[in-house]
Design an enzyme around this catalytic site. Structure first.
Site, PDB file in Angstrom:
ATOM      1  N   LYS A   1      16.929  33.656  77.923  1.00  0.00           N
ATOM      2  CA  LYS A   1      18.039  33.815  78.870  1.00  0.00           C
ATOM      3  C   LYS A   1      17.669  33.277  80.247  1.00  0.00           C
ATOM      4  O   LYS A   1      18.547  32.856  81.017  1.00  0.00           O
ATOM      5  CB  LYS A   1      18.487  35.272  78.935  1.00  0.00           C
ATOM      6  CG  LYS A   1      17.394  36.267  79.304  1.00  0.00           C
ATOM      7  CD  LYS A   1      17.335  36.553  80.780  1.00  0.00           C
ATOM      8  CE  LYS A   1      16.233  37.524  81.105  1.00  0.00           C
ATOM      9  NZ  LYS A   1      16.178  37.869  82.543  1.00  0.00           N
TER      10      LYS A   1
ATOM     11  N   LYS B   1       9.013  38.895  80.153  1.00  0.00           N
ATOM     12  CA  LYS B   1      10.023  37.964  79.658  1.00  0.00           C
ATOM     13  C   LYS B   1       9.497  36.535  79.749  1.00  0.00           C
ATOM     14  O   LYS B   1       9.452  35.953  80.831  1.00  0.00           O
ATOM     15  CB  LYS B   1      11.316  38.123  80.458  1.00  0.00           C
ATOM     16  CG  LYS B   1      11.955  39.503  80.258  1.00  0.00           C
ATOM     17  CD  LYS B   1      13.245  39.672  81.007  1.00  0.00           C
ATOM     18  CE  LYS B   1      13.863  41.032  80.699  1.00  0.00           C
ATOM     19  NZ  LYS B   1      15.151  41.257  81.384  1.00  0.00           N
TER      20      LYS B   1
END
EC number: 1.1.1.8
Length: 364
Positions: A208, A123
């Site tokens: 996020k 990520k």
């Protein structure tokens, strides 16, 4: 009937998340006739209590440093040499901090199967040469000459390791590879949805973490759940807009998969980015100091991703269009104080101009 050519799997990375995934992959490889039982896991060699970590893992079947108290299946073999771990693999699962991916790819180039496929659980973004942002899956594909799918979702590693029910999303354009990846990943507690919108899945997984830093600032300032909800909503709006601007052609529906709003919510309430960002406000220590103190050798992705996104927005002259992302970066780097955060988003474009809502050029 046994598969005549079972696929071999290698997990590249052995931190908290990598070890949690190794529990799943190892167990599934034992049960499935489509996969070789032996799963290799590349472990960056380090000493732990006077002994090599790979030796501890292979003797005790536990990653005592990064996932203590949870056993790994005995068929998961820790290997300190990434080439040795990956050379025979048909499926390469990448689970390392995004800062290390180029070095790993350079090491593996020409030393893996040309028919291998990759799955990235990483990520974060990397800064592209000459400006802009590189997706990790694109780096893997470009450098290793193999297709790379992505897995992102509301998947806090410790909860996955404790076999608490959750969902995840695999972004995969290859109709043949998707079911294979789903088979090696899915369990009765870890449910997988496969979509073909790879880039949107991956971008959600990176962005996020920036929003979670903002949620941590809110907690550190003691501003309450209403404020945090506003930050989450504005963060989601900026995520959607970022995809629309920089990765057009994605699907709005992808934001409603686990990789999107679900991952955003869980990270803003339970993730390491939120936790460290709260401590950043309360203690006044630097992000680097807190990373060293609180994460047991793990890396914090949010501030680094915010820096890379800010770099891209600045080049495009679009910082004012993404005030939440911009403010979080400036706070992490000391250009603003955490107390400035709400003022930075008080006049967010979402509050100043109201149109029909999320009018993306994405297929509905």
């Amino acid at each position: 009937m046994a598969c005549s050519n079972p696929k071999q799997v290698c997990i590249i990375g052995s931190g908290n998340w990598g070890s949690a995934i190794a529990r799943i992959v190892g167990s599934n490889a034992l049960r499935s006739k489509n996969f070789d039982e032996r799963v290799t896991m590349y472990v960056y060699e380090e000493m732990f209590n006077g002994k090599k970590l790979t030796e501890i893992i292979n003797e005790t079947h536990e990653n005592v440093k990064y996932l203590p108290g949870r056993k790994l299946p005995p068929n998961v073999v820790a290997v300190p040499d990434v080439v040795e771990a990956a050379k025979d693999a048909d499926v390469l699962i990448f689970v390392v901090p995004h800062q290390f991916i180029r070095t790993l790819c350079a090491t593996l180039l020409g030393k893996i199967k040309s028919t291998a496929i990759a799955l990235s659980l990483i990520k974060g973004f990397d800064r592209a040469e000459g400006g802009g942002i590189d997706l990790i899956s694109h780096i893997i594909t470009r450098h290793l000459k193999i297709p790379c799918s992505v897995l992102m979702g509301a998947n806090l590693a410790n909860e996955v390791a404790d076999e608490m029910f959750c969902e995840t999303t695999i972004g995969c354009k290859d109709a043949t590879a998707g079911p294979l990846l789903r088979e090696i990943i899915q369990t009765n507690y870890f449910r997988v949805v496969v979509v073909d919108d790879e880039d949107t899945v991956e971008v959600c997984g990176a962005l996020k973490n920036i929003v979670a830093c903002g949620a941590g600032f809110v907690d550190g300032l003691g501003l309450g759940d209403n404020t945090k909800a506003a930050v989450i909503r504005l963060g989601l709006m900026e995520m959607v807009k970022f995809v629309d601007v920089f990765y057009p052609g994605g699907k709005l529906a992808t934001f409603f998969e686990s990789c999107g709003v679900a991952d955003l919510i869980t990270t803003c309430y339970g993730g390491r980015n939120r936790k460290v960002s709260e401590a950043f406000v309360r203690t006044g220590k630097s992000i680097k100091e807190l990373e060293d103190e609180m994460l047991n050798g793990q890396k914090l992705q949010g501030p680094y991703t915010a820096e890379e996104v800010s770099y891209m927005l600045k080049i495009k002259g679009m910082e004012e269009q993404f005030p939440l992302f911009t403010a979080i970066h400036k706070i992490c780097t000391g250009q603003l104080t955490p107390k400035d955060f709400i003022d930075c988003i008080r006049n967010h474009p979402e509050h100043m101009v109201k149109t029909c809502g999320v009018c993306l050029s994405l297929p509905q």
